[in-house]
Design an enzyme around this catalytic site. Structure first.
Site, PDB file in Angstrom:
ATOM      1  N   LYS A 115      -3.674   1.448 -70.036  1.00  0.00           N
ATOM      2  CA  LYS A 115      -2.727   0.422 -70.509  1.00  0.00           C
ATOM      3  C   LYS A 115      -1.922  -0.169 -69.356  1.00  0.00           C
ATOM      4  CE  LYS A 115      -2.706   1.104 -75.367  1.00  0.00           C
ATOM      5  NZ  LYS A 115      -2.051   1.207 -76.644  1.00  0.00           N
ATOM      6  N   LYS A 197     -13.897   1.481 -75.973  1.00  0.00           N
ATOM      7  CA  LYS A 197     -13.417   1.749 -77.337  1.00  0.00           C
ATOM      8  C   LYS A 197     -13.115   0.441 -78.067  1.00  0.00           C
ATOM      9  CE  LYS A 197      -9.060   2.899 -78.264  1.00  0.00           C
ATOM     10  NZ  LYS A 197      -7.811   3.465 -78.804  1.00  0.00           N
ATOM     11  N   LYS A 200      -7.556  -2.436 -81.315  1.00  0.00           N
ATOM     12  CA  LYS A 200      -6.967  -3.572 -82.040  1.00  0.00           C
ATOM     13  C   LYS A 200      -6.280  -4.569 -81.118  1.00  0.00           C
ATOM     14  CE  LYS A 200      -3.802  -0.546 -84.200  1.00  0.00           C
ATOM     15  NZ  LYS A 200      -3.147   0.261 -83.162  1.00  0.00           N
TER      16      LYS A 200
HETATM   17  N1  AQP Z   1     -12.284   2.867 -81.701  1.00  0.00           N
HETATM   18  C1  AQP Z   1     -11.806   3.915 -82.342  1.00  0.00           C
HETATM   19  N2  AQP Z   1     -12.632   4.855 -82.840  1.00  0.00           N
HETATM   20  C2  AQP Z   1     -12.144   5.940 -83.521  1.00  0.00           C
HETATM   21  N3  AQP Z   1     -10.821   6.116 -83.757  1.00  0.00           N
HETATM   22  C3  AQP Z   1      -9.971   5.192 -83.285  1.00  0.00           C
HETATM   23  N4  AQP Z   1      -8.635   5.058 -83.337  1.00  0.00           N
HETATM   24  C4  AQP Z   1      -8.248   3.938 -82.689  1.00  0.00           C
HETATM   25  N5  AQP Z   1      -9.320   3.298 -82.211  1.00  0.00           N
HETATM   26  C5  AQP Z   1     -10.412   4.050 -82.562  1.00  0.00           C
HETATM   27  C6  AQP Z   1      -7.752   6.006 -84.011  1.00  0.00           C
HETATM   28  O1  AQP Z   1      -6.891   5.255 -84.850  1.00  0.00           O
HETATM   29  C7  AQP Z   1      -5.648   5.943 -84.944  1.00  0.00           C
HETATM   30  C8  AQP Z   1      -4.527   4.985 -84.744  1.00  0.00           C
HETATM   31  O2  AQP Z   1      -4.535   4.511 -83.424  1.00  0.00           O
HETATM   32  P1  AQP Z   1      -3.198   3.922 -82.833  1.00  0.00           P
HETATM   33  O3  AQP Z   1      -2.830   2.721 -83.565  1.00  0.00           O
HETATM   34  O4  AQP Z   1      -2.148   4.960 -82.794  1.00  0.00           O
HETATM   35  O5  AQP Z   1      -3.490   3.589 -81.345  1.00  0.00           O
HETATM   36  P2  AQP Z   1      -4.734   3.575 -80.479  1.00  0.00           P
HETATM   37  O6  AQP Z   1      -5.474   4.870 -80.513  1.00  0.00           O
HETATM   38  O7  AQP Z   1      -4.302   3.113 -79.127  1.00  0.00           O
HETATM   39  O8  AQP Z   1      -5.610   2.483 -81.244  1.00  0.00           O
HETATM   40  P3  AQP Z   1      -5.973   1.059 -80.785  1.00  0.00           P
HETATM   41  O9  AQP Z   1      -6.675   0.398 -81.927  1.00  0.00           O
HETATM   42  O10 AQP Z   1      -6.723   1.120 -79.489  1.00  0.00           O
HETATM   43  O11 AQP Z   1      -4.575   0.365 -80.571  1.00  0.00           O
HETATM   44  P4  AQP Z   1      -3.992  -0.386 -79.334  1.00  0.00           P
HETATM   45  O12 AQP Z   1      -5.025  -1.413 -78.997  1.00  0.00           O
HETATM   46  O13 AQP Z   1      -2.701  -0.956 -79.790  1.00  0.00           O
HETATM   47  O14 AQP Z   1      -3.830   0.637 -78.254  1.00  0.00           O
HETATM   48  C9  AQP Z   1      -5.677   7.064 -83.912  1.00  0.00           C
HETATM   49  O15 AQP Z   1      -5.944   8.278 -84.580  1.00  0.00           O
HETATM   50  C10 AQP Z   1      -6.819   6.694 -83.017  1.00  0.00           C
HETATM   51  O16 AQP Z   1      -7.434   7.824 -82.449  1.00  0.00           O
END
Ligand code: AQP
Length: 332
Positions: A115, A197, A200
């Site tokens: 990040k 990965k 979002k």
């Molecule tokens: N691609 C993924 N595959 C499996 N699990 C995923 N999670 C996120 N992306 C995947 C799981 O979703 C939960 C919530 O995630 P989060 O919102 O706390 O943050 P994150 O892991 O950083 O998810 P994002 O989508 O990548 O968000 P941003 O882009 O804002 O950083 C967690 O349990 C995560 O493991």
């Protein structure tokens, strides 16, 4: 244990439109625990501001994330659903745990490195200490089990280390939590770059399928998913990451094994396979989307759920927090 039951905690950041990665890796698994465990599911808005957010969008997404929890089957009568910033104990415990977390440990976190690279103009201290807040979220509820995607494994390990360190320094205070990773959907990859990965916050909307995408958008995104120059649908993550990712998604939506999928598409091209993936995904998300629309139309109900959830969560959190304050020597 709370109310004679083991505890589950998990959260999702309202930092963007939720993807099928968030759905398959996390939210879809949450309701399986509702009967047997005391479940806390949180919309982690404090985490979301580690990256700049547009205030009105953050507010809207906070409601949406809560509504999605419910649309994915979480009954607010059986689960404590709440917003992190409504329970100040998260920020309080986070500060205390900061003093039990080493700079070196935080420096090793891969999400911080990723990040920081993506947001080089805003490498703030919150981004660095994010895993400590996550540890506080989990440890406040004496959590036994944390259902998360594999990307959160390192943060969870740190939460376990912090709990162990605190317990060792004083006396047993926190339950040391275990992770639960759904073996069929631990990591959903980007449709445009299958070695990354699905996230979002990815600026490329074709990389992600959002839970709320309309059916035609879903079909289109799967149609344009990156695969390879071969034509065989075969699970080989190293050699064929794009096809293997699509197989993981298809398996998660249909329950079919990789072998069954390989047989189903034997002699057929990627076109048929991608269409089947898109249809399975759109079919599975359709009921979630219609339930979501109903819930979003009743903001007063969502606010009532948030309020009751915050009360129940605060009650449980306060117990742990006062125990911690006593142990470190605060006058309470
Ligand atoms: N691609 C993924 N595959 C499996 N699990 C995923 N999670 C996120 N992306 C995947 C799981 O979703 C939960 C919530 O995630 P989060 O919102 O706390 O943050 P994150 O892991 O950083 O998810 P994002 O989508 O990548 O968000 P941003 O882009 O804002 O950083 C967690 O349990 C995560 O493991």
């Amino acid at each position: 244990m709370l109310d004679g039951k083991k505890v589950v905690f998990s959260g999702v950041q309202p930092s963007g439109n939720l993807t099928i990665g968030n759905y398959l890796g996390a939210i879809k698994n949450f309701s399986a625990f509702s009967e047997e465990y005391r479940c806390f599911y949180c919309v982690v808005d404090l985490h979301a501001i580690t990256v700049r957010q547009v205030p009105a969008e953050l507010r809207r997404r906070t409601y949406e994330t809560l509504a999605l929890y419910m649309a994915c089957g979480l009954d607010p009568e059986k689960n404590t659903l709440f917003v992190q910033s409504h329970v100040p104990a998260h920020a309080e415990l986070s500060w205390i745990l900061n003093c039990y977390t080493m700079f070196g440990e935080l420096s090793r976190m891969t999400q911080f490195k990723d990040k920081s690279a993506k947001h080089a103009d805003n490498i703030n201290a919150g981004l660095f200490t994010y895993p400590v807040l996550m540890a506080a979220d989990i440890l406040l509820y004496q959590t036994d089990l944390v259902p998360v995607g594999v990307d959160q494994r390192q943060h969870l390990e740190l939460a376990r280390d912090i709990a162990g360190r605190f317990n060792q320094a004083y006396s047993p205070t926190f339950v040391v939590p275990e992770g639960y990773m759904n073996p069929t959907a631990m990591k959903i990859a980007s449709l445009s770059n299958p070695t990354a990965k699905m996230s979002k916050s990815d600026p490329n909307p074709n990389a992600c399928v959002y839970i709320l995408d309309p059916r035609d958008a879903i079909l289109k995104k799967f149609k344009s998913a990156v695969t390879d120059s071969d034509t065989v649908v075969r699970y080989a993550p190293e050699e064929k990451p794009g096809v293997s990712n699509l197989m993981t998604i298809y398996r998660a939506f249909t329950g079919k094994s990789h072998e069954q999928i390989e047989r189903e598409f034997e002699g057929k091209g990627y076109g048929d396979f991608k269409l089947a993936c898109g249809e399975a995904c759109a079919d599975a998300l359709a009921p979630v989307q219609s339930e979501f629309a109903k819930l979003m139309a009743d903001k007063a109900y969502l606010e009532d759920v948030m309020k009751k959830g915050a009360e129940a969560a605060s009650y449980a959190a306060r117990k742990t927090l006062s125990k911690v304050k006593k142990k470190v020597g605060f006058v309470i």
